[in-house]
Design an enzyme around this catalytic site. Structure first.
Site, PDB file in Angstrom:
ATOM      1  N   LYS A   1       0.807  -1.076  -0.049  1.00  0.00           N
ATOM      2  CA  LYS A   1       0.028  -0.118  -0.006  1.00  0.00           C
ATOM      3  C   LYS A   1       0.798   1.370  -0.050  1.00  0.00           C
ATOM      4  CE  LYS A   1      -4.073  -1.761   2.068  1.00  0.00           C
ATOM      5  NZ  LYS A   1      -5.149  -1.908   3.207  1.00  0.00           N
TER       6      LYS A   1
ATOM      7  N   ARG B   1      17.705  -3.376  14.736  1.00  0.00           N
ATOM      8  CA  ARG B   1      16.226  -2.973  15.238  1.00  0.00           C
ATOM      9  C   ARG B   1      15.536  -4.016  16.123  1.00  0.00           C
ATOM     10  NH1 ARG B   1      11.559  -0.618  12.732  1.00  0.00           N
ATOM     11  NH2 ARG B   1       9.851  -1.954  11.974  1.00  0.00           N
TER      12      ARG B   1
END
Length: 362
Positions: A217, A302
């Site tokens: 998206k 991360r």
């Protein structure tokens, strides 16, 4: 909740010729693609899904609405054994096929039955849907706090004597953002000078404009607070270092992390690339934390960020927002705790109970 189409409002004559079957099949695929565009999927993602669907149709050798669970089994086995695709790739394609058939069953099962006499079946079910392989491994368990402190401590101390000071400090800053606030490397590359907003909040905010969007998206934006000393690092970078790259440091649209290479037309520095940042981290690990050589990547940092913040008491919902995850379940996979975490939590809970009992006036 989706509503199943039990009976189509359009005329649904029974299909008879091979051309009619082919045209109807093409229409179903096109309508699925159109729905994806309407949902905001990128063109590249829509094209990728269409490629997977057409590959399945060719493998099936008959109309797509006749597919069964056994066909799904055979197709996924074909991808793994005959084509040698990775477990992760097969997982992604299984999800794409599953979503397509969910779409057909939700919108077109009534029309398909009226035109063909077939009852739709979901060929990708709970039993043949592959699991995410990387979530079942320990390849991304990060190093300990002491190891990370050792790496960044020695790396920072060596910066003034680096052969190429400017790229060395840039690589150090990028890795520090991965470590301290869990940015993705792709998000880090696309930061501009204007994206650091020290005026927002107690610690300032980084405007991440190119976050990872789910299901193709497109970019997903978020504001990342400059916690965990990220604010001090960014202020140091913009005050003492960034202006040494080029004269563009006063332009808010200039890249926060520039490359040494310059644009031939403007003479200004280009945006750095992921290879440069990965190489910088790998060189630092090789020199100051050799036990993690080849294993400590931007994404592992991360994971370290999520794990270290959780160990320090930050709740999962806050870590989810910091990392930009769509689902909390994704965040939980980033949390790697020590073996004594359960025992520590148990002892802490007992201490709280004991404290309450000691205050009980009865």
């Amino acid at each position: 909740m989706s509503l199943a189409v039990v009976r189509s409002l359009r005329s649904t004559p029974h299909l008879s010729s091979a051309q009619e079957f082919e045209d109807f099949e093409q229409e179903l695929v096109d309508q699925y693609a159109l729905a994806g565009v309407g949902a905001g999927h990128t063109d590249g993602y829509v094209a990728q899904e269409r490629g997977v669907l057409f590959a399945f149709v060719r493998f099936l050798g008959r109309p797509v609405w006749t597919a069964t669970v056994s066909d799904g089994d055979r197709f996924l086995a074909h991808l793994r054994k005959d084509r040698g695709l990775s477990h992760r790739t097969v997982h992604g394609r299984a999800l794409m096929l599953g979503r397509f058939f969910d779409f057909l069953m939700s919108r077109y099962q009534g029309e398909i039955y009226a035109k063909t006499g077939h009852v739709l079946e979901q060929p990708i079910d709970h039993f043949n849907r592959p699991n995410r392989a990387e979530y079942a491994t320990l390849t991304r368990v990060p190093p300990s706090d002491d190891e990370v402190d050792q790496l960044f401590g020695r790396w920072g101390e060596a910066l003034p004597d680096a052969r190429k000071y400017l790229p060395a400090t840039r690589d150090y800053l990028a890795a520090s953002l991965w470590r301290r606030v869990g940015l993705r490397i792709s998000e880090t590359l696309m930061l501009d000078i204007r994206d650091w907003r020290p005026d927002l909040g107690e610690h300032g905010r980084l405007h991440v404009r190119f976050g990872k969007g789910s299901m193709g998206k497109g970019p997903k934006t978020r504001l990342v607070p400059g916690i965990n000393d990220a604010d001090a690092l960014l202020d140091w970078w913009l005050t003492d270092v960034r202006h040494q790259f080029d004269a563009d440091y006063g332009n808010p649209d200039a890249p926060l992390l520039p490359s040494e290479r310059r644009d031939q037309l403007t003479g200004l520095c280009r945006r750095t690339g992921d290879d440069a940042l990965r190489t910088g981290l790998a060189a630092a690990v090789r020199q100051w934390l050799p036990a993690w050589q080849g294993r400590l990547t931007p994404h592992v940092l991360r994971h370290y960020c999520a794990s270290s913040l959780y160990a320090r008491g930050m709740d999962l919902k806050a870590i989810q927002e910091l990392l930009g995850h769509e689902w909390l379940s994704t965040t939980t996979r980033y949390i790697h705790v020590h073996d004594n975490h359960v025992e520590h939590a148990w002892n802490t809970a007992n201490d709280r109970v004991a404290a309450r009992l000691s205050l009980d006036p009865r």
